[in-house]
Design an enzyme around this catalytic site. Structure first.
Site, PDB file in Angstrom:
ATOM      1  CB  THR A 211      -0.923   0.074   1.289  1.00  0.00           C
ATOM      2  OG1 THR A 211      -0.136   0.024   2.407  1.00  0.00           O
ATOM      3  CG2 THR A 211      -1.661  -1.082   1.227  1.00  0.00           C
TER       4      THR A 211
ATOM      5  CD  GLU B 134      -4.898  -2.501   2.647  1.00  0.00           C
ATOM      6  OE1 GLU B 134      -5.221  -1.830   1.516  1.00  0.00           O
ATOM      7  OE2 GLU B 134      -3.949  -1.536   3.070  1.00  0.00           O
TER       8      GLU B 134
ATOM      9  CE  LYS C 214     -13.253  12.336  14.006  1.00  0.00           C
ATOM     10  NZ  LYS C 214     -12.332  11.398  14.978  1.00  0.00           N
TER      11      LYS C 214
ATOM     12  CD1 TRP D 185     -17.323  13.199  12.972  1.00  0.00           C
ATOM     13  CD2 TRP D 185     -17.549  11.282  11.992  1.00  0.00           C
ATOM     14  NE1 TRP D 185     -16.784  11.937  13.825  1.00  0.00           N
ATOM     15  CE2 TRP D 185     -16.691  10.792  13.127  1.00  0.00           C
ATOM     16  CE3 TRP D 185     -17.773  10.245  10.867  1.00  0.00           C
ATOM     17  CZ2 TRP D 185     -16.513   9.683  13.115  1.00  0.00           C
ATOM     18  CZ3 TRP D 185     -17.194   9.123  10.936  1.00  0.00           C
ATOM     19  CH2 TRP D 185     -16.672   8.744  12.261  1.00  0.00           C
TER      20      TRP D 185
END
Lengths: 540, 540
Positions: free
Chosen positions: A180, A323, A431, A436
């Protein structure tokens, strides 16, 4: 109960894909556009023959099953051959991203203990620079140097006759390794198994996924080092579709390939399509026979989806990560597609699609509580399934929970229609007052405003609300769009309390080696930033 | 190498299909047309709820994992529920063909040691007749008797709440059992594993196989006891397609369903389609939205393929058997389909298609030597792959060779374009002068002659040539077609030396319980037959 009767043993091994292609689709074309514009043609029979010779060449150098064989290459038939040659002799294919910085390439190649590196001439300088620092690479081979170069791929295969049987083994054996890009910490390796790769390929060809048939002609415009070009080089031999590989991503080159090769299916990240659309709008080029486009990597903006739709091209918006092999969700047409209005179809396509059979998605809150699929609440996205990671390469602890749930680092909503909508990256979400704000939605809203070329939203510390959004904007060439104009546009797109407290203009935004917006670098650049004036902030 | 890293464990278990359907396609319709014409509607959420309740009901009766649960039923949602309920508690689903003779049903149920039998009211008399002779069945449940019947399916599930977790286990565990009709000897059981069933389902939805998407509406006109309705009830929950199940095969009923339910995909044997075509030609009914038809079981005649094509329906000619789950080959469109002439497309569709990824076909001669794929030579067809049988139920020896090759009992040619063409059954082929005459090609040629309704060719002992063909013909109603007319037609279809030495007319031909022409019975009927006159025979 096993003694009662049985179906056949048939390990899910990757080499069965090319055995099938060689036998059933041996003459099906594989077209390569190399750097510089040279176009070559081969087919599965020839690729498999060369893969066998490469397996012999590897064994002649003392490479053994389980050893890692690295590539540093763009998309072309040589790279494709090397994939199957490496895996065919039991090796583990390790695709390295040539766009990484030197130190990252070194780290990855040494961590993987690569013993062989096969590279494109275009990256010869990188190889030369790092050669003395690769700890385990003994063999260097160049895909596209001249045949009289003793280190050329052709010269390397030349002594071998292709009389070779693939190394057999367990279906849980690893076959490929991909690191990654890792925005934090060192890159981590995802070790794909034969089984995970084969199941992913079988799922990917389905009509509601990539919809690949023998008749299709597929051109991935996603590099083979990027989550295995989204699995397309595994799916292609399964179906016998025609495969077009381009090492050259210039839109004019790609448009020539769409036309000359009659490409029906393509796949790429939004940045690639933006370049393509701009080129086509400017030159009057076209996409010829293209019918299906898969867009992933980051969110496709509405205008892009509408642009393709207006040309009769179906957009399959997908989501995934290294992944997850990578397909975690994809936007095949839902049951009621034909009854939908055009606007409903666009709204559907704006989400990142549904989960194919095999994987499962859920969202959880900060305490790990599972949230409903109501399309309203968003939470951390988790995934599990047979082509999802359990443990990173050489790690001693699992990355997934014992019940399989793997934390993707994305924030998403799940809708009642089964679609998933990425709303942010966990670390990018702003935040504010315990709620959010999606940085992605602010950015998508902003780029819809005339005069805005690119935009990034980050959270800036705020004494009352913890964080408030700052929008950093790159103006389009010649534009003098103002903060007020952008704000006036944004108010039609997002909740009032999401509006950025400030808008700053810059000449360019920082990007990662893989071309993604680097919020990390941007946050560093604005680390000392404070809002001069909180007046713009509206209460909730 | 396993400690290096890993993808997730995810056993290939059948119940994952309905878990997926419940979660992602819970409201997708499942329509049932019951015997007598009653139409009911349910969906995956309800089917899975009932399957959980059935699993509880089975456990309440002391049924344990590995026990066999039999059904004697046509296609409907109750039968579908029973499949997943039986397998969900770890049982083995055993679908019995209600068209078999009493002694065959008894043999099969006792050989399988079935402990439960769930049956349609239509077969209640059969159950009553055999009840005392079933050796292991303790529980009898009727799918469609009235709810106040204490033995009804509804009453049986009623006490249970559906709070149940499927029994987990190894993917090699058996999940379903299906006996071959067995034209010789006793029926033999094919024991499907979770793994073989799931891989077959994943392969079947591919664009070049059944091409099943969420948008599709599929009506199998093949019974669920016949090789699991060709796997469609496994593939449907994987895709979330709409499923239409009919217990009633009358063409008028089926045509109503095509229209009312907007069926896009259907599948059946040629006999079913012949009835349908005859009905449509007579009444002016139509097939509404039908786009894809899979034809298997026996060879589809040219006229049938052309009939569908003229209505814009793509015919996928398939071949398989109970031992192969059943898909061994299927006629998805080849790469050059769009460049083919109409005649070339028909010629392609007349073959039984190509092998999907997973299975492998070859033909061998009488000494077992592998023959070329030249489209000229024909030999015994062999197959291997993950959904092909290794060993019949309760047998002590494998049915397949150690390297997997299973002898299908069919005679076929493999063509350079990858298609397979069944030319005969091994035991039906007519061996004349050391060469083979295809009984099927003679029959297909004969039914193309006006006035011929059905035809069968068998070999009759001959002093010089070992065997020569006898053609037994059923005339169409009102026809007085002559042997000379049939012979004049045949000469345009087959090699001269294949022409039958004699043509006999009968009122009807014998058929097996599954509706196939019974060559065995026909050979018995003509056991004493001798050619009156060998003059018609032409030299080679």
């Amino acid at each position: 109960m096993k003694s009662l009767g049985a179906m056949q043993d048939w390990p899910l091994r990757v080499m069965r894909l090319v055995d099938h292609a060689e036998r059933e689709h041996g003459a099906r074309e594989i077209v390569s556009a190399w750097a510089g514009g040279r176009v070559t043609r081969t087919n599965w029979r020839e690729v498999v023959y060369d893969a066998r010779r490469m397996a012999q060449a590897l064994e002649a150098r003392g490479i053994r099953p389980g050893d890692r064989i690295a590539t540093l290459a763009m998309n072309h038939s040589g790279h494709l051959t090397a994939w199957y040659g490496a895996i065919g002799m039991g090796g583990i294919l390790h695709t390295i991203n040539p766009r990484l910085f030197d130190e990252q390439i070194l780290f990855i190649a040494n961590h993987a203990e690569d013993r062989v590196l096969i590279y494109d001439q275009a990256f010869a300088a990188t190889v030369e620079r790092l050669k003395s620092r690769f700890e385990a690479i003994e063999t260097f081979v160049c895909f596209d140097s001249k045949a009289d170069d003793p280190e050329s791929f052709i010269a390397w295969l030349a002594p071998h006759d292709g009389n070779y049987c693939w190394v057999e083994g367990d279906e849980l054996d690893p076959c490929a390794l991909c690191y990654t890009s890792g925005t934090t910490g060192n890159p981590k390796g995802v070790l794909y198994s034969h089984r995970s790769t084969l199941l992913h390929a079988m799922a990917e060809v389905a009509p509601d996924s990539f919809n690949l048939s023998t008749k299709a002609c597929v051109m991935p415009i996603v590099p083979m080092f990027h989550a295995n070009a989204w699995g397309i080089p595994w799916a292609a031999p399964l179906t016998g579709c025609k495969l077009v590989l381009s090492a050259d991503y210039r839109p004019e080159q790609l448009c020539d390939l769409y036309r000359d090769e009659e490409v029906t299916h393509s796949a790429g990240v939004p940045t690639v399509w933006l370049g393509m659309i701009e080129h086509i709008e400017r030159t009057g080029a076209n996409l010829a026979n293209l019918k299906y486009v898969t867009i992933g990597g980051s969110a496709a903006p509405r205008a892009m989806i509408e642009w393709f739709r207006s040309r009769g091209i179906h957009v399959m918006h997908a989501w995934g990560m290294t992944e997850t092999s990578p397909i975690g969700s994809i936007g095949g047409m839902p049951a009621n597609w034909n009854e939908m209005t055009s606007e409903e179809q666009v709204a559907f396509s704006l989400h990142q699609g549904r989960t194919p059979f095999g994987v499962e998605l859920r969202i959880v809150d900060e305490e790990g509580k599972v949230l409903p699929r109501d399309g309203v609440q968003s939470g951390t996205l988790q995934i599990r399934g047979p082509w999802v990671i359990r443990r990173y390469f050489k790690e001693t602890a699992d990355a997934a929970a014992p019940d399989g749930w793997f934390d993707t680092g994305d924030v998403a909503a799940l809708h009642p229609d089964g679609t998933m909508q990425i709303t942010d990256r966990s670390k990018d979400v702003i935040k504010s007052g315990g709620e959010w704000i999606s940085s992605i939605e602010l950015e998508n809203g902003a780029v819809g405003c005339a005069g805005v070329s690119e935009a990034a939203a980050i959270g800036i510390a705020h004494p009352k609300w913890d964080e408030r959004p700052l929008l950093v904007v790159v103006r389009s060439e010649g534009s003098d769009v103002t903060p007020d104009q952008i704000r006036a546009h944004l108010i039609t797109q997002v909740a009032r309390w999401w509006l950025p407290d400030a808008i700053e203009f810059v000449d360019e935004l920082p990007h990662t080696a893989t071309g993604k917006l680097s919020k990390k670098t941007l946050r560093e650049q604005f680390a000392a930033y404070r809002f001069a004036d909180a007046v713009q902030m509206v209460g909730r």
